[in-house]
Design an enzyme around this catalytic site. Structure first.
Site, mmCIF file in Angstrom:
data_model
loop_
_atom_site.group_PDB
_atom_site.id
_atom_site.type_symbol
_atom_site.label_atom_id
_atom_site.label_comp_id
_atom_site.label_asym_id
_atom_site.label_seq_id
_atom_site.Cartn_x
_atom_site.Cartn_y
_atom_site.Cartn_z
ATOM 1 N N CYS A 89 1.034 -0.978 0.252
ATOM 2 C CA CYS A 89 0.096 -0.190 -0.170
ATOM 3 C C CYS A 89 1.069 1.080 0.092
ATOM 4 C CB CYS A 89 -1.367 0.285 1.657
ATOM 5 S SG CYS A 89 -2.464 1.267 1.516
ATOM 6 N N HIS A 222 -8.826 -3.864 -8.107
ATOM 7 C CA HIS A 222 -8.553 -2.509 -7.899
ATOM 8 C C HIS A 222 -8.876 -1.739 -9.188
ATOM 9 C CE1 HIS A 222 -6.612 -3.540 -4.560
ATOM 10 N NE2 HIS A 222 -6.060 -1.776 -3.630
ATOM 11 N N ASP A 248 -10.353 6.131 -2.740
ATOM 12 C CA ASP A 248 -9.018 6.327 -2.209
ATOM 13 C C ASP A 248 -9.124 7.631 -2.175
ATOM 14 O OD1 ASP A 248 -6.436 6.753 -1.654
ATOM 15 O OD2 ASP A 248 -6.004 5.125 -2.215
ATOM 16 N N GLY A 253 -0.585 4.939 -3.829
ATOM 17 C CA GLY A 253 0.447 4.692 -4.239
ATOM 18 C C GLY A 253 0.722 3.246 -4.947
ATOM 19 N N THR A 254 -0.152 2.753 -4.460
ATOM 20 C CA THR A 254 -0.148 1.419 -6.151
ATOM 21 C C THR A 254 -0.335 1.681 -7.035
ATOM 22 O OG1 THR A 254 -1.523 0.967 -4.981
ATOM 23 C CG2 THR A 254 0.427 0.015 -4.005
#
Length: 332
Positions: A89, A222, A248, A253-254
């Protein structure tokens, strides 16, 4: 029996990060990928108790601190959120780094640099410490790559949608404006959640990516909906969907890593380029393509993500076995 957890709460560019500094379940000193499997098998109630209501909420995320089994890491982390126990994450790592440095939980071997063992591998984090405050963090993320381009999927209520499948620590369906989806303008969060759930379900029928170096990382969980930026200085904007109905609050970040891997894979970004990524609430991460490499037989990148986080409080949370809702709940 009453279980106690000492948590330090923070947020990374708006997205919550709950760092469990005490009370996490004891796990054998194994590689984090193996410890993740043991946690999911034997201790997932800890995740649901701390992430779900009434102690958390539908977009809660966090990390549990552990000693590292690797000599080249300062500590290890297990990432937990409403959707599960993640391999990696990015926003969580930025918040985690801020917390462990400002609170003195970890003494880095090299000042200004943390090496963290995650289930997805070793990640490095650079941080800037001014006085007692971490003012900026740059995460050198795991190798990322474009797994599949131009996958067409029939989404109920939307029609045929073309997506790219990219990996940035988690697998993402990357969606850009097209004939049957014209962009984020005018969409409310409920619309994005509904479309994401239908897209993910439809995609599961036609595509199940597997990481070429770790078969335990598989499947698209996701979705990142990409569009033009609204603010000067940003190169793009997105909404990142995960879990059952979570969006989010940060740019992800990912997600930013996967987005850059997709852009490089399609020849629209190159080594050394920056990608300033805007979230739905206007906060930004500064992504950078640090290098090119191979991920199995795939061409990939080494991405870095620059961002910031703030500590917002300390919590001692109790989980009482006599409580009918001890292990948490979510309204779906």
């Amino acid at each position: 029996m009453r279980h106690s957890f000492f948590c330090i709460d923070a947020h990374t560019c708006g997205n919550p990060v709950r760092v469990v500094a005490g009370g996490g379940p004891m796990l054998p000193l194994l590689p984090m990928a193996e410890r993740r499997e043991l946690f999911v098998r034997d201790h997932d109630w800890v995740r649901t108790a701390l992430m779900f209501e009434p102690r958390g909420h539908e977009v809660m995320s966090g990390a549990i601190l552990y000693p590292s089994a690797r000599e080249d890491c300062d500590f290890a982390a297990l990432f937990i959120e409403v959707s599960g126990c993640l391999p990696m994450c990015g926003a969580g790592t930025i918040g985690l780094a801020t917390v462990v440095v400002e609170e003195g939980l970890v003494t880095p071997r090299t000042p200004g640099l943390l090496a963290i063992e995650t289930p997805a591998g070793r990640v490095e984090v650079e941080y800037v410490l001014q006085g007692h405050s971490v003012t900026g963090v740059r995460l050198l993320n795991v190798p990322s790559y474009l797994h599949a381009a131009d996958v067409t999927v029939q989404v109920p209520g939307l029609g045929p949608v073309v997506v790219d499948i990219a990996y940035g620590g988690n697998f993402y369906a990357v969606v850009e404006p097209q004939a049957h989806w014209t962009g984020l303008d005018g969409m409310v969060v409920a619309d994005i959640v509904g479309l994401s759930r239908r897209l993910r379900s439809a995609l599961a029928e036609v595509c199940r990516p597997e990481h070429p170096e770790d078969s335990r990382i598989a499947g698209v969980h996701h979705v990142i909906w990409c569009d033009r930026s609204l603010h000067d200085g940003a190169d793009g904007r997105s909404a990142v969907f995960y879990g059952d109905k979570a969006i989010d609050r940060s740019p992800g970040g990912t997600g930013t890593s996967a987005r850059m891997a997709q852009l490089v894979g399609k020849g629209r970004l190159k080594c050394g380029d920056l990608y300033r990524h805007e979230s739905l609430i206007g906060t930004c991460f500064e992504g950078r393509v640090e290098g090119l490499l191979k991920v199995g037989d795939f061409d990939g990148i080494r991405p870095s993500i620059g961002g910031w986080a703030r500590i917002i409080g300390h919590n001692t949370l109790f989980v009482d076995d006599s409580d009918p809702l001890a292990h948490g709940f979510l309204l779906l």
